[in-house]
Motif scaffolding. Structure first.
Motif, mmCIF file in Angstrom:
data_model
loop_
_atom_site.group_PDB
_atom_site.id
_atom_site.type_symbol
_atom_site.label_atom_id
_atom_site.label_comp_id
_atom_site.label_asym_id
_atom_site.label_seq_id
_atom_site.Cartn_x
_atom_site.Cartn_y
_atom_site.Cartn_z
ATOM 1 N N LEU A 139 102.770 -30.796 37.251
ATOM 2 C CA LEU A 139 103.607 -29.669 36.838
ATOM 3 C C LEU A 139 103.827 -29.730 35.335
ATOM 4 O O LEU A 139 104.368 -30.711 34.814
ATOM 5 N N ILE A 140 103.389 -28.687 34.639
ATOM 6 C CA ILE A 140 103.484 -28.621 33.185
ATOM 7 C C ILE A 140 104.454 -27.497 32.829
ATOM 8 O O ILE A 140 104.242 -26.342 33.224
ATOM 9 N N ILE A 141 105.520 -27.830 32.107
ATOM 10 C CA ILE A 141 106.574 -26.855 31.806
ATOM 11 C C ILE A 141 106.849 -26.853 30.312
ATOM 12 O O ILE A 141 107.011 -27.917 29.703
ATOM 13 N N ALA A 142 106.896 -25.666 29.711
ATOM 14 C CA ALA A 142 107.357 -25.567 28.326
ATOM 15 C C ALA A 142 108.803 -26.037 28.275
ATOM 16 O O ALA A 142 109.625 -25.649 29.115
ATOM 17 N N VAL A 193 98.399 -20.860 35.648
ATOM 18 C CA VAL A 193 99.477 -20.645 34.694
ATOM 19 C C VAL A 193 100.256 -19.418 35.150
ATOM 20 O O VAL A 193 99.686 -18.351 35.372
ATOM 21 N N ALA A 194 101.538 -19.601 35.345
ATOM 22 C CA ALA A 194 102.391 -18.487 35.770
ATOM 23 C C ALA A 194 102.712 -17.626 34.557
ATOM 24 O O ALA A 194 103.275 -18.107 33.571
ATOM 25 N N HIS A 195 102.337 -16.345 34.642
ATOM 26 C CA HIS A 195 102.543 -15.445 33.511
ATOM 27 C C HIS A 195 102.787 -14.037 34.037
ATOM 28 O O HIS A 195 101.998 -13.512 34.846
ATOM 29 N N PRO A 196 103.905 -13.400 33.606
ATOM 30 C CA PRO A 196 104.205 -12.048 34.088
ATOM 31 C C PRO A 196 103.064 -11.075 33.792
ATOM 32 O O PRO A 196 102.346 -11.215 32.793
ATOM 33 N N ILE A 225 98.747 -23.614 49.749
ATOM 34 C CA ILE A 225 97.475 -24.235 49.404
ATOM 35 C C ILE A 225 97.378 -25.627 50.028
ATOM 36 O O ILE A 225 98.384 -26.234 50.394
ATOM 37 N N ASN A 226 96.176 -26.118 50.128
ATOM 38 C CA ASN A 226 95.948 -27.450 50.687
ATOM 39 C C ASN A 226 94.989 -28.208 49.778
ATOM 40 O O ASN A 226 93.953 -28.709 50.222
ATOM 41 N N GLU A 227 95.328 -28.264 48.512
ATOM 42 C CA GLU A 227 94.479 -28.931 47.526
ATOM 43 C C GLU A 227 95.324 -29.355 46.327
ATOM 44 O O GLU A 227 96.455 -28.912 46.146
ATOM 45 N N GLU A 228 94.751 -30.222 45.520
ATOM 46 C CA GLU A 228 95.405 -30.666 44.295
ATOM 47 C C GLU A 228 95.616 -29.462 43.377
ATOM 48 O O GLU A 228 94.771 -28.580 43.286
ATOM 49 N N CYS A 229 96.745 -29.437 42.687
ATOM 50 C CA CYS A 229 97.085 -28.278 41.856
ATOM 51 C C CYS A 229 97.660 -28.712 40.516
ATOM 52 O O CYS A 229 98.403 -29.699 40.437
ATOM 53 N N THR A 230 97.296 -27.973 39.484
ATOM 54 C CA THR A 230 97.956 -28.066 38.180
ATOM 55 C C THR A 230 98.638 -26.731 37.940
ATOM 56 O O THR A 230 97.990 -25.679 37.999
ATOM 57 N N LEU A 231 99.936 -26.761 37.687
ATOM 58 C CA LEU A 231 100.705 -25.531 37.494
ATOM 59 C C LEU A 231 101.408 -25.580 36.148
ATOM 60 O O LEU A 231 102.134 -26.530 35.855
ATOM 61 N N VAL A 232 101.183 -24.540 35.340
ATOM 62 C CA VAL A 232 101.798 -24.440 34.020
ATOM 63 C C VAL A 232 102.821 -23.308 34.048
ATOM 64 O O VAL A 232 102.510 -22.190 34.477
ATOM 65 N N ILE A 233 104.031 -23.611 33.590
ATOM 66 C CA ILE A 233 105.122 -22.625 33.560
ATOM 67 C C ILE A 233 105.631 -22.527 32.124
ATOM 68 O O ILE A 233 105.918 -23.549 31.486
ATOM 69 N N GLY A 234 105.772 -21.314 31.626
ATOM 70 C CA GLY A 234 106.145 -21.095 30.235
ATOM 71 C C GLY A 234 107.638 -21.150 29.986
ATOM 72 O O GLY A 234 108.438 -21.414 30.891
ATOM 73 N N PRO A 235 108.029 -20.867 28.746
ATOM 74 C CA PRO A 235 109.447 -20.876 28.365
ATOM 75 C C PRO A 235 110.109 -19.558 28.737
ATOM 76 O O PRO A 235 109.461 -18.647 29.275
ATOM 77 N N ASN A 245 93.997 -20.358 29.542
ATOM 78 C CA ASN A 245 92.882 -19.856 30.343
ATOM 79 C C ASN A 245 91.580 -20.564 29.972
ATOM 80 O O ASN A 245 90.793 -20.938 30.852
ATOM 81 N N GLN A 246 91.365 -20.765 28.683
ATOM 82 C CA GLN A 246 90.151 -21.442 28.231
ATOM 83 C C GLN A 246 90.099 -22.890 28.735
ATOM 84 O O GLN A 246 89.019 -23.443 28.964
ATOM 85 N N ALA A 247 91.263 -23.486 28.905
ATOM 86 C CA ALA A 247 91.322 -24.869 29.402
ATOM 87 C C ALA A 247 91.086 -24.960 30.900
ATOM 88 O O ALA A 247 90.943 -26.065 31.436
ATOM 89 N N GLY A 248 91.061 -23.807 31.574
ATOM 90 C CA GLY A 248 90.768 -23.803 33.005
ATOM 91 C C GLY A 248 91.869 -23.297 33.899
ATOM 92 O O GLY A 248 91.732 -23.345 35.126
ATOM 93 N N CYS A 249 92.960 -22.795 33.307
ATOM 94 C CA CYS A 249 94.096 -22.316 34.101
ATOM 95 C C CYS A 249 93.980 -20.818 34.367
ATOM 96 O O CYS A 249 93.877 -20.017 33.426
ATOM 97 N N LYS A 250 94.035 -20.432 35.608
ATOM 98 C CA LYS A 250 93.993 -19.028 35.999
ATOM 99 C C LYS A 250 95.400 -18.446 35.949
ATOM 100 O O LYS A 250 96.350 -19.043 36.455
ATOM 101 N N SER A 251 95.549 -17.278 35.342
ATOM 102 C CA SER A 251 96.864 -16.632 35.241
ATOM 103 C C SER A 251 97.243 -15.999 36.572
ATOM 104 O O SER A 251 96.442 -15.284 37.187
#
Length: 237
Positions: free
Chosen positions: A79-82, A171-174, A184-194, A207-213
């Motif tokens: 879990l990656i959070i600003a 990446v969670a983005h409005p 889901i039933n798999e490993e996940c990386t989730l990025v949440i902004g400020p 997105n370039q790093a591999g995170c789908k919005s």
């Protein structure tokens, strides 16, 4: 406190602990416990079990403990959070620990004020306290890892692509095109902004790093609300 979390320093022998801090106060005032009562206990990063009170006073409580129950499963999540505002940080870290997140990376962002990184709430002792409160709530013992990354671009360019490899990276983005996946039933990386979200440049880099919005609907949520909503959608926990 649904679980009394124990640390190695609490043990006076292999199966007996002495508590003299806020846990004693909680046992006395909330549990109203007496000699002979049994409470749910757990050793940090170890098993859970039972603690039978053998002595209690205004200065200490002694318990005979038996630890034979493994902690609940952790989320398969990075879990990656600003970095949030300091007054929100405590609640967010508690929530992360309660919901089973075990790797939390706090990152910088254009909308993260520089002063946030100076808060004493980010010292190791305070972070451990917030995580402990979350574990006690959830009846868990596995202490999450918290990593601080103060430079956005080097982290996203040099480290994030490797973190995102071979897992579902989001990446969670409005106003994103895709909605948040469910159960889901798999490993996940989730990025949440400020608060206010990532700026377009940052979203592009993520997105370039591999995170789908992805989005979670038309409403804009505070970070402290978005975290449990996203984790509840992604994982059946």
């Amino acid at each position: 406190m649904n679980l009394v979390l124990l640390f190695q320093k609490d043990f006076i022998n292999d199966d007996q602990v002495r508590l003299t801090d806020r846990r004693l106060t909680h046992i006395q005032t909330v549990h109203n416990a007496n000699v002979g009562d049994t409470l749910t206990v757990g050793l940090v990063n170890g098993n859970m079990g039972s603690g039978k009170i053998t002595a209690i006073s205004n200065s200490e409580v002694l318990m005979a403990v038996h630890l034979d129950i493994p902690p609940p499963p952790s989320l398969s999540l990075t879990l990656i959070i600003a970095l949030p505002r300091p007054k929100m940080l405590k609640r967010i870290l508690q929530t992360c620990a309660t919901m089973g997140a075990k790797r939390i990376i706090l990152i910088n962002s254009y909308r993260v004020e520089k002063s946030y990184w100076q808060t004493p709430l980010l010292n190791d002792e305070n972070i451990r306290e917030y995580l402990t409160l979350g574990l006690e709530q959830a009846k868990d013992t596995v202490m999450p890892e918290v990593i601080l990354e103060k430079r956005f671009k080097p982290f996203v360019e040099d480290q994030l692509p490797d973190i995102c490899k071979n897992n579902l990276a989001l990446v969670a983005h409005p106003n994103s095109e895709h909605s948040c996946p469910k159960s889901i039933n798999e490993e996940c990386t989730l990025v949440i902004g400020p608060e206010g979200g990532f700026i377009p440049y940052e979203v592009d880099k993520l997105n370039q790093a591999g995170c789908k919005s992805i989005h979670i609907g038309s409403r804009i949520l505070r970070v402290e609300t978005a975290v449990p909503v996203l984790l509840s959608k992604l994982f059946d926990s």
